[in-house]
Design a protein around this motif. Sequence first.
Motif, PDB file in Angstrom:
ATOM      1  N   THR A   8      10.455 -76.293 -42.048  1.00  0.00           N
ATOM      2  CA  THR A   8      11.020 -77.514 -42.622  1.00  0.00           C
ATOM      3  C   THR A   8      11.694 -77.168 -43.940  1.00  0.00           C
ATOM      4  N   ARG A   9      12.716 -77.918 -44.224  1.00  0.00           N
ATOM      5  CA  ARG A   9      13.395 -77.772 -45.512  1.00  0.00           C
ATOM      6  C   ARG A   9      13.930 -79.138 -45.910  1.00  0.00           C
ATOM      7  N   THR A  10      14.212 -79.275 -47.170  1.00  0.00           N
ATOM      8  CA  THR A  10      14.711 -80.544 -47.686  1.00  0.00           C
ATOM      9  C   THR A  10      16.142 -80.358 -48.159  1.00  0.00           C
ATOM     10  N   ILE A  31       4.278 -80.575 -34.238  1.00  0.00           N
ATOM     11  CA  ILE A  31       5.350 -81.371 -34.846  1.00  0.00           C
ATOM     12  C   ILE A  31       4.843 -82.782 -35.129  1.00  0.00           C
ATOM     13  N   ARG A  32       4.142 -83.362 -34.169  1.00  0.00           N
ATOM     14  CA  ARG A  32       3.627 -84.719 -34.354  1.00  0.00           C
ATOM     15  C   ARG A  32       2.761 -84.804 -35.615  1.00  0.00           C
ATOM     16  N   ASP A  33       1.960 -83.759 -35.877  1.00  0.00           N
ATOM     17  CA  ASP A  33       1.077 -83.758 -37.039  1.00  0.00           C
ATOM     18  C   ASP A  33       1.821 -83.650 -38.362  1.00  0.00           C
ATOM     19  N   LEU A  34       2.996 -83.031 -38.372  1.00  0.00           N
ATOM     20  CA  LEU A  34       3.719 -82.891 -39.640  1.00  0.00           C
ATOM     21  C   LEU A  34       4.583 -84.116 -39.958  1.00  0.00           C
ATOM     22  N   PRO A  36       4.037 -87.462 -40.290  1.00  0.00           N
ATOM     23  CA  PRO A  36       3.638 -88.430 -41.322  1.00  0.00           C
ATOM     24  C   PRO A  36       3.771 -87.902 -42.753  1.00  0.00           C
ATOM     25  N   GLY A  37       3.749 -86.590 -42.922  1.00  0.00           N
ATOM     26  CA  GLY A  37       3.839 -86.011 -44.257  1.00  0.00           C
ATOM     27  C   GLY A  37       5.254 -85.752 -44.750  1.00  0.00           C
ATOM     28  N   ARG A  68      11.809 -90.001 -34.182  1.00  0.00           N
ATOM     29  CA  ARG A  68      12.769 -91.103 -34.357  1.00  0.00           C
ATOM     30  C   ARG A  68      12.060 -92.333 -34.912  1.00  0.00           C
ATOM     31  N   ASN A  69      10.889 -92.639 -34.368  1.00  0.00           N
ATOM     32  CA  ASN A  69      10.127 -93.798 -34.840  1.00  0.00           C
ATOM     33  C   ASN A  69       9.715 -93.646 -36.299  1.00  0.00           C
ATOM     34  N   VAL A  70       9.328 -92.430 -36.696  1.00  0.00           N
ATOM     35  CA  VAL A  70       8.957 -92.175 -38.093  1.00  0.00           C
ATOM     36  C   VAL A  70      10.168 -92.392 -39.007  1.00  0.00           C
ATOM     37  N   ALA A  71      11.322 -91.871 -38.596  1.00  0.00           N
ATOM     38  CA  ALA A  71      12.539 -92.040 -39.399  1.00  0.00           C
ATOM     39  C   ALA A  71      12.896 -93.521 -39.520  1.00  0.00           C
ATOM     40  N   LEU A  72      12.873 -94.236 -38.406  1.00  0.00           N
ATOM     41  CA  LEU A  72      13.230 -95.659 -38.445  1.00  0.00           C
ATOM     42  C   LEU A  72      12.245 -96.458 -39.287  1.00  0.00           C
ATOM     43  N   ALA A  73      10.963 -96.119 -39.222  1.00  0.00           N
ATOM     44  CA  ALA A  73       9.954 -96.811 -40.041  1.00  0.00           C
ATOM     45  C   ALA A  73      10.205 -96.592 -41.527  1.00  0.00           C
ATOM     46  N   ALA A  74      10.810 -95.453 -41.869  1.00  0.00           N
ATOM     47  CA  ALA A  74      11.145 -95.147 -43.267  1.00  0.00           C
ATOM     48  C   ALA A  74      12.514 -95.698 -43.651  1.00  0.00           C
TER      49      ALA A  74
END
Length: 118
Positions: A8-10, A31-34, A36-37, A68-74
Amino acid sequence: MSQLRIRTRTTPSGPVIEVAGELDHHSAPEIRDLLPGLAIEPGQQLVIDLGGLTFCDSSGITVLLAARNVALAAHASIALAAVPDMVSRVFRVVGLDQVFPVHPTAQAAEAAWTPPTG
Protein backbone atom coordinates in the motif's frame (compact mmCIF):
# COMPACT_ATOMS: atom_id res chain seq x y z
CA MET A 1 -1.20 -22.45 -0.36
CA SER A 2 -1.72 -19.32 -2.39
CA GLN A 3 0.82 -16.54 -2.59
CA LEU A 4 -0.27 -12.93 -2.38
CA ARG A 5 1.84 -9.82 -2.09
CA ILE A 6 0.20 -6.58 -1.04
CA ARG A 7 1.80 -3.18 -0.98
CA THR A 8 0.00 0.00 0.00
CA ARG A 9 1.06 3.55 -0.60
CA THR A 10 -0.52 6.94 -0.20
CA THR A 11 -0.80 9.51 -2.98
CA PRO A 12 -2.44 12.94 -3.04
CA SER A 13 -5.47 11.30 -4.66
CA GLY A 14 -5.74 8.65 -1.94
CA PRO A 15 -4.47 5.19 -1.06
CA VAL A 16 -3.20 2.70 -3.62
CA ILE A 17 -3.24 -1.03 -2.97
CA GLU A 18 -0.92 -3.01 -5.25
CA VAL A 19 -1.84 -6.68 -5.45
CA ALA A 20 0.40 -9.37 -6.91
CA GLY A 21 0.00 -13.13 -6.99
CA GLU A 22 -3.12 -15.16 -6.34
CA LEU A 23 -6.26 -13.52 -4.96
CA ASP A 24 -8.45 -16.40 -3.81
CA HIS A 25 -10.37 -17.67 -0.80
CA HIS A 26 -7.12 -18.23 1.11
CA SER A 27 -5.63 -14.80 0.47
CA ALA A 28 -8.68 -12.51 0.12
CA PRO A 29 -8.94 -12.00 3.92
CA GLU A 30 -5.52 -10.30 3.84
CA ILE A 31 -6.96 -7.48 1.76
CA ARG A 32 -10.30 -7.49 3.57
CA ASP A 33 -8.45 -7.07 6.89
CA LEU A 34 -6.48 -4.03 5.74
CA LEU A 35 -9.49 -2.16 4.29
CA PRO A 36 -10.85 -0.70 7.56
CA GLY A 37 -7.44 0.77 8.40
CA LEU A 38 -7.02 2.70 5.14
CA ALA A 39 -6.93 6.46 5.47
CA ILE A 40 -9.45 7.50 2.85
CA GLU A 41 -10.67 11.09 3.00
CA PRO A 42 -13.97 12.21 1.51
CA GLY A 43 -13.46 13.05 -2.16
CA GLN A 44 -10.36 10.90 -2.51
CA GLN A 45 -10.00 7.80 -4.64
CA LEU A 46 -8.95 4.31 -3.64
CA VAL A 47 -6.93 2.67 -6.42
CA ILE A 48 -6.43 -1.07 -6.55
CA ASP A 49 -3.59 -1.98 -8.90
CA LEU A 50 -4.07 -5.54 -10.15
CA GLY A 51 -1.11 -5.52 -12.56
CA GLY A 52 0.68 -8.33 -10.73
CA LEU A 53 -2.37 -10.53 -10.29
CA THR A 54 -1.91 -14.08 -11.60
CA PHE A 55 -5.20 -15.60 -10.42
CA CYS A 56 -8.52 -14.34 -9.08
CA ASP A 57 -11.52 -16.38 -8.00
CA SER A 58 -14.96 -15.32 -6.76
CA SER A 59 -13.52 -14.55 -3.30
CA GLY A 60 -11.16 -12.09 -4.95
CA ILE A 61 -14.04 -10.42 -6.78
CA THR A 62 -15.95 -10.25 -3.48
CA VAL A 63 -13.05 -8.49 -1.76
CA LEU A 64 -12.90 -5.94 -4.61
CA LEU A 65 -16.58 -5.24 -4.00
CA ALA A 66 -15.84 -4.90 -0.27
CA ALA A 67 -13.14 -2.36 -1.11
CA ARG A 68 -15.67 -0.44 -3.19
CA ASN A 69 -18.06 -0.41 -0.23
CA VAL A 70 -15.32 0.91 2.07
CA ALA A 71 -14.49 3.70 -0.40
CA LEU A 72 -18.14 4.66 -0.84
CA ALA A 73 -18.70 4.66 2.94
CA ALA A 74 -15.81 7.14 3.20
CA HIS A 75 -17.49 9.31 0.51
CA ALA A 76 -14.63 8.47 -1.82
CA SER A 77 -14.43 6.72 -5.17
CA ILE A 78 -12.62 3.61 -6.31
CA ALA A 79 -10.73 2.74 -9.49
CA LEU A 80 -9.02 -0.41 -10.64
CA ALA A 81 -5.75 -0.34 -12.55
CA ALA A 82 -3.99 -2.81 -14.83
CA VAL A 83 -6.81 -5.35 -14.66
CA PRO A 84 -5.67 -8.65 -16.19
CA ASP A 85 -7.66 -10.04 -19.12
CA MET A 86 -8.95 -12.98 -17.06
CA VAL A 87 -10.55 -10.60 -14.55
CA SER A 88 -11.81 -8.21 -17.25
CA ARG A 89 -13.68 -11.07 -18.93
CA VAL A 90 -15.40 -12.04 -15.68
CA PHE A 91 -16.25 -8.40 -14.98
CA ARG A 92 -17.88 -8.05 -18.40
CA VAL A 93 -19.89 -11.26 -17.97
CA VAL A 94 -21.32 -10.28 -14.57
CA GLY A 95 -21.65 -6.55 -15.32
CA LEU A 96 -18.96 -5.30 -12.94
CA ASP A 97 -17.31 -3.43 -15.80
CA GLN A 98 -20.17 -0.94 -15.24
CA VAL A 99 -19.36 -0.68 -11.51
CA PHE A 100 -15.59 -0.16 -11.48
CA PRO A 101 -13.74 2.49 -13.46
CA VAL A 102 -10.69 0.81 -14.98
CA HIS A 103 -7.40 2.44 -16.00
CA PRO A 104 -4.35 0.94 -17.72
CA THR A 105 -2.04 1.89 -14.82
CA ALA A 106 -2.25 3.20 -11.26
CA GLN A 107 -0.63 6.41 -12.50
CA ALA A 108 -3.39 6.82 -15.09
CA ALA A 109 -6.01 6.30 -12.39
CA GLU A 110 -4.32 8.92 -10.21
CA ALA A 111 -4.14 11.34 -13.15
CA ALA A 112 -7.84 10.84 -13.90
CA TRP A 113 -8.84 11.71 -10.32
CA THR A 114 -10.37 15.14 -9.90
CA PRO A 115 -9.89 16.77 -6.49
CA PRO A 116 -13.11 17.94 -4.87
CA THR A 117 -13.78 21.66 -5.10
CA GLY A 118 -14.93 23.80 -2.27
